[in-house]
Design a protein around this motif. Sequence first.
Motif, PDB file in Angstrom:
ATOM      1  N   ARG A 198       0.767  -1.240   0.135  1.00 20.13           N
ATOM      2  CA  ARG A 198       0.110   0.092   0.008  1.00 20.13           C
ATOM      3  C   ARG A 198       0.895   1.398  -0.078  1.00 20.13           C
ATOM      4  O   ARG A 198       0.609   2.105  -0.680  1.00 20.13           O
ATOM      5  CB  ARG A 198      -0.905   0.116   1.229  1.00 20.13           C
ATOM      6  N   LEU A 199       2.089   1.205   0.831  1.00 16.04           N
ATOM      7  CA  LEU A 199       2.606   2.439   0.905  1.00 16.04           C
ATOM      8  C   LEU A 199       3.406   2.691  -0.539  1.00 16.04           C
ATOM      9  O   LEU A 199       3.579   3.901  -0.793  1.00 16.04           O
ATOM     10  CB  LEU A 199       3.794   2.199   2.000  1.00 16.04           C
ATOM     11  N   LEU A 200       3.894   1.678  -1.069  1.00 18.18           N
ATOM     12  CA  LEU A 200       4.392   1.822  -2.545  1.00 18.18           C
ATOM     13  C   LEU A 200       3.770   2.017  -3.529  1.00 18.18           C
ATOM     14  O   LEU A 200       4.077   2.020  -4.663  1.00 18.18           O
ATOM     15  CB  LEU A 200       5.641   0.594  -2.664  1.00 18.18           C
ATOM     16  N   ASP A 201       2.204   1.698  -3.412  1.00 19.48           N
ATOM     17  CA  ASP A 201       1.364   1.654  -4.324  1.00 19.48           C
ATOM     18  C   ASP A 201       1.684   0.785  -5.513  1.00 19.48           C
ATOM     19  O   ASP A 201       1.738   1.129  -6.444  1.00 19.48           O
ATOM     20  CB  ASP A 201       1.350   2.957  -4.948  1.00 19.48           C
ATOM     21  N   ILE A 202       1.856  -0.383  -5.140  1.00 18.82           N
ATOM     22  CA  ILE A 202       2.020  -1.697  -6.061  1.00 18.82           C
ATOM     23  C   ILE A 202       1.051  -2.654  -5.775  1.00 18.82           C
ATOM     24  O   ILE A 202       0.240  -2.634  -4.818  1.00 18.82           O
ATOM     25  CB  ILE A 202       3.486  -2.108  -5.933  1.00 18.82           C
ATOM     26  N   PRO A 203       0.842  -3.631  -6.875  1.00 18.41           N
ATOM     27  CA  PRO A 203      -0.092  -4.758  -6.650  1.00 18.41           C
ATOM     28  C   PRO A 203       0.560  -5.504  -5.381  1.00 18.41           C
ATOM     29  O   PRO A 203       1.583  -5.759  -5.267  1.00 18.41           O
ATOM     30  CB  PRO A 203      -0.022  -5.367  -7.932  1.00 18.41           C
ATOM     31  N   ASP A 204      -0.789  -5.986  -4.741  1.00 22.45           N
ATOM     32  CA  ASP A 204      -0.436  -6.487  -3.441  1.00 22.45           C
ATOM     33  C   ASP A 204      -0.433  -8.144  -3.667  1.00 22.45           C
ATOM     34  O   ASP A 204      -1.243  -8.737  -3.841  1.00 22.45           O
ATOM     35  CB  ASP A 204      -1.775  -6.369  -2.473  1.00 22.45           C
ATOM     36  N   ASP A 205       0.968  -8.494  -3.718  1.00 21.29           N
ATOM     37  CA  ASP A 205       1.292 -10.062  -3.910  1.00 21.29           C
ATOM     38  C   ASP A 205       1.777 -10.426  -2.362  1.00 21.29           C
ATOM     39  O   ASP A 205       2.400 -11.357  -2.257  1.00 21.29           O
ATOM     40  CB  ASP A 205       2.256 -10.379  -4.992  1.00 21.29           C
ATOM     41  N   SER A 206       1.245  -9.775  -1.254  1.00 21.11           N
ATOM     42  CA  SER A 206       1.764 -10.338   0.086  1.00 21.11           C
ATOM     43  C   SER A 206       1.635 -11.795   0.486  1.00 21.11           C
ATOM     44  O   SER A 206       2.377 -12.082   1.387  1.00 21.11           O
ATOM     45  CB  SER A 206       1.125  -9.374   1.148  1.00 21.11           C
TER      46      SER A 206
END
Length: 283
Positions: free
Chosen positions: A142-150
């Motif tokens: 979320r912080l880096l504003d990238i797709p979340d593949d956590s």
Amino acid sequence: MPVSPSSAAQAAREAVARRLRDLRADAGITGTELASRCGWTHPKVSRIENARTPPAPRDIRLWCEACGAVGQAEDIITQSRTAESLYVDWQRRVRSGLRQLQESYVDLYRATTLFRIYSPTLVPGLLQTEGYARALLSANARLLDIPDDSAEAALARLRRSQIIYEPRRRFVLLIEEGALHYQLGDHDAMAAQLGHLLTAGALPAVSLGIIPSSTSERVIWPQEVFHIYDDTLVSVELLSARVKVTQPSEIALYVSAFEQLRSMAVYGADARALVVRAIDALQ
């Protein structure tokens, strides 16, 4: 303490800039003349010579050709690539996703026998559980504003962390007590993480030290997260980037800081008591 965790990277960039500037001076041409020969504007030459803009490989080849030093181009390109690898912002590192970032560390882990890690606010990655890691990596996405593949990244982190069970390696891990109380994920995820610390911290190869919040006279203040790999590399984690420190004098400075932090920590039963206190606080 290190004046700046990016000082080694900046020094390496300046060395490249200085080498290019010396080539131009030795050729007896001005910055304006060099720009004309390369088809650039003069400000571009100035930015490169003052280490404000890293030169691309093509820039270096054109520069060396304009200065009659074509034979030096490949060496300077290698030097420049090394300089740029010392400071890599997270946006560049995660272009291919957080899972791939986790996997990119595997070779470094395999090559290391002594891990020394200091973390003021988080449980170190080597001791993270899936739920805790997933919550942390999702927040990073979320912080880096990238797709979340956590979810995939957390599993990759756990696979990477299996190295703590392999022989012939040592892990000296330091955290501030506050890291036990900063909740990541839901109640169950945090409880599982704290419970894992009790077991993983007791592994023969693992030394887990916790610096109590009640420490009355600190010999050194809290630092940024840093990892020392043997005595050859320090990796410093900033909000915006990962900095690699390779200068022996700077590595020695981080080792000294680590030992001072280590002197304030508690271990064994005292460390476990702090973890149990954090578990009780969740109730």
